[in-house]
Design an enzyme around this catalytic site. Sequence first.
Site, mmCIF file in Angstrom:
data_model
loop_
_atom_site.group_PDB
_atom_site.id
_atom_site.type_symbol
_atom_site.label_atom_id
_atom_site.label_comp_id
_atom_site.label_asym_id
_atom_site.label_seq_id
_atom_site.Cartn_x
_atom_site.Cartn_y
_atom_site.Cartn_z
ATOM 1 N N LYS A 308 -45.156 -59.420 58.226
ATOM 2 C CA LYS A 308 -44.868 -60.176 59.452
ATOM 3 C C LYS A 308 -43.639 -59.542 60.077
ATOM 4 C CE LYS A 308 -43.479 -64.722 61.253
ATOM 5 N NZ LYS A 308 -43.179 -66.145 60.910
ATOM 6 N N GLU A 312 -40.940 -64.522 65.599
ATOM 7 C CA GLU A 312 -40.153 -65.686 65.175
ATOM 8 C C GLU A 312 -38.866 -65.274 64.456
ATOM 9 O OE1 GLU A 312 -43.738 -68.947 64.768
ATOM 10 O OE2 GLU A 312 -43.149 -67.856 62.966
ATOM 11 N N ASP A 391 -51.637 -71.083 67.273
ATOM 12 C CA ASP A 391 -51.065 -71.224 65.930
ATOM 13 C C ASP A 391 -51.722 -72.370 65.177
ATOM 14 O OD1 ASP A 391 -49.467 -70.940 63.715
ATOM 15 O OD2 ASP A 391 -47.656 -71.755 64.630
ATOM 16 N N GLU A 419 -50.962 -77.481 58.190
ATOM 17 C CA GLU A 419 -49.697 -77.500 58.930
ATOM 18 C C GLU A 419 -49.786 -78.341 60.196
ATOM 19 O OE1 GLU A 419 -46.670 -74.385 61.214
ATOM 20 O OE2 GLU A 419 -48.339 -73.619 60.004
ATOM 21 N N TRP A 568 -41.218 -71.609 73.303
ATOM 22 C CA TRP A 568 -42.206 -71.378 72.246
ATOM 23 C C TRP A 568 -43.608 -71.134 72.772
ATOM 24 C CZ3 TRP A 568 -40.988 -70.308 67.343
ATOM 25 C CH2 TRP A 568 -39.687 -70.604 66.926
#
Length: 844
Positions: A308, A312, A391, A419, A568
């Site tokens: 990754k 972020e 996401d 999540e 975001w």
Amino acid sequence: MRRFQVLELAVSGALLLVALGGKCARAETGADAWLRYAPLDKAAAQNYARLPGKVVALGDSPVLDSARGELIRGVRGMLGRTLREGKSLSRERTIILGTVSALKTEEPALLEHVDLQGDGFFLAAAHWNGAEYLIITSTSERGVLYGVFALLSKIARGESVSALHETQQPEAPIRWVDQWDNLDGRIERGYAGPSIFFENGNVRADLTRAGEYARLLASIGINGCAINNVNANPRVLEDSFLPQLARVADVFRPWGVQLAISVDLSSPKVIGGLDTFDPADPQVGEWWNKKVDEIYRLIPDFAGVVVKADSEGRLGPATYGRTPADAANVIARALAPHRGIVFYRAFVYNHHLDWTNLKNDRARAAYDNFHSLDGKFDDNVIIQIKYGPIDFQVREPVSPLFSGLEKTNEAIELQVTQEYTGQQRHLCFLPTMWKQVLDFDMHAAALPTPVKNIVAGQTFHRPAGGFVAVVNVGMDANWLGHPLAMANLYGYGRLAWNSNLDSKAIAEEWTRLSFGNDPAVVQTISAVLLASWPIYESYTGPLGAGTLTDILGSHFGPGVESSERNGWGQWHRADHEGIGMDRAVATGTGYVEQYRPPVRKLYESLNSTPDELLLFFHHVPYTHVLHSGKTVIQHIYDSHYEGAERAASLVAQWKSLKERVDQDRYEEVLRRLEYQAGHAIVWRDAVCNWFLQISGIADQRGRVGHYPGRLEAEAMELQGYLPLDVVPRETASGGKAVECAPPLQKCSAAFRFDGAAGWYEIDVEYFDQNNGKSKFRVLVGEQVVDEWLADDHLPATKPGGDSSTRRRILGLALRPGDNIRIEGLPDGEEHAALDYVEVHPSQK
């Protein structure tokens, strides 16, 4: 004397169980998951009377030892018979385990021509030289192990094995899981206890649980596991830490599961002593070569790494003006001599977008960053693509990047850990959603090109590809917290192996393996599972608006406003006039252009876009009429009320299984479904009231803002309790609660019951935070009718949508004038906060 009394009680209990027809099941923790191997009833066991009593494994290796041991364990558990281990073939009925090459060497006439590749396996009943054999073979030892698990699954589900002649071949060569475990033992987005791999900065001393996890993974065909967080700690690559990773690989190896790790691209600089991690710098390439060689010296079957980067806050190649291909290839070339692979996540985006610019769109990021690099990645690099462009939302369109990489290996990234779908506190069976994604035709060629064929490497004839799922099991006995959540892990494995399975078949398989073959149990649990994703979607974020959760915090409770006015990019663009992101080419961000023409045409037009994705692609007024005939705003109201009602119905369905399911799991599932039913109301009220306030359009059915039988805590007679403004206001009824703040040690809120005499149930809405354990008591007059400790583990440190919890008290005989009092005793930073009370006539 006491020993005889215990024995007498045990025998009496066994006789009672027989008298009840065996309906009361044995106590279970869920640790065995779908590998329970529970004893079959006499009639079912009789179907396997001619199962061979001997097993011979052709070869000697840890994987074959596991296969033989698993077969013996399973048969003993289900049939009460212990297979005899043999060293060679004879005329005795025998189960033969071995690779194709070993079987041909032992006895060529036993095996007909079978077309097997990789981990595929062949199960067959054979007769030769006057003897009966049951053959389990594959080109790999891991495939033999998979064949054993398949045979045991058939027996557990009551399928005949007397005339077996079956070949199974996985559709994708790579089937991995990722764990987001941190070295200190915490798990990012983990909801079932601490890590099974790490604690206090090191690999756990006792890795028994990790070995058990590898066994579960092998049973559903998973062949790789990355054990640490994608937000990787560079320390995992330190020379002193690598021997610890080797210990994990050692417990994985007998089950054919290969170890992988997530790595930080800045490692050459952070731990390697270099002054750069620029992938174009030769010394960086040399550092990776040496580091990878050291890993394979300790772990010869190391699978590879997950990356990754530039996402972020993670450092990446953009630091030096390089591309993801530059970064992926420098590691891939170090891995290639060892046949290792790199999974490079396409989750690369700017989380500081200017929200005031209506052309900005996070959904574009993956395609914009990777499409132009198609063909520039080495053949042992796989681009790991989330199923949707945002996401892991409750519903998203399929990522256009799947059809945008014709010359690059691809894998789909799914998420077993919930999540954005209830965090294993809410039931949400995800294979139903995954099937829609996998079956979606990307129109990348003249013939159908569903996502499942693209990621398997079939559409573009790629050498590698497959499936990855973020799982995040923990130390909780049942692995994922909710006893029914393991259906998602099982379903992922089954779809990664055979993506043509339908979700109903998967639900029924899992139920039979996990709870037995009682028709009522199979029918009820399967129905509950299959209904759960649409239910969750309906009371959270319908019409493609996203999950409408608190994206800046827990991702758990309602938080509609949190998506807006930040960088975001999970915007829904709701204002006083309408809602939705305009992603059209003609009028919006142009995201739709990333799809192939037939898909682009579907989503570009407001008229052809499916209702369930309308707000993802178009900004419309609240009065826009859907294909269903409802306006957008009325659909929002109706779906949330219907979803809450359907969530409550899951409780009733589950209660029908009392005494058909073991008590431990029955009570735990009931507790979680009752919590979900209460929290669905929190979601319903928060979302509906937010949209009522911003749109000014009333619910046609008059429900929103009107709650018969509800009494706000701040309107009660308070002793010690003080009103509290809750933020965001829609996450508490009326925007307020009451709290028992320090230095007070006890407070009360009371009211007079003025209804007719009869039987009632009382719902107390309170706030259960994770920074204290408040105590509550409910009294009618001076009689205590209920008391409890607010000690749940919710992701909340203050009153709000994450902590709002319902306590339901059933079967109360109330009379006019009764004084009902709730007492709260605060603890720590949890101030025994109350929201409201509802009194309703009992349903029974």
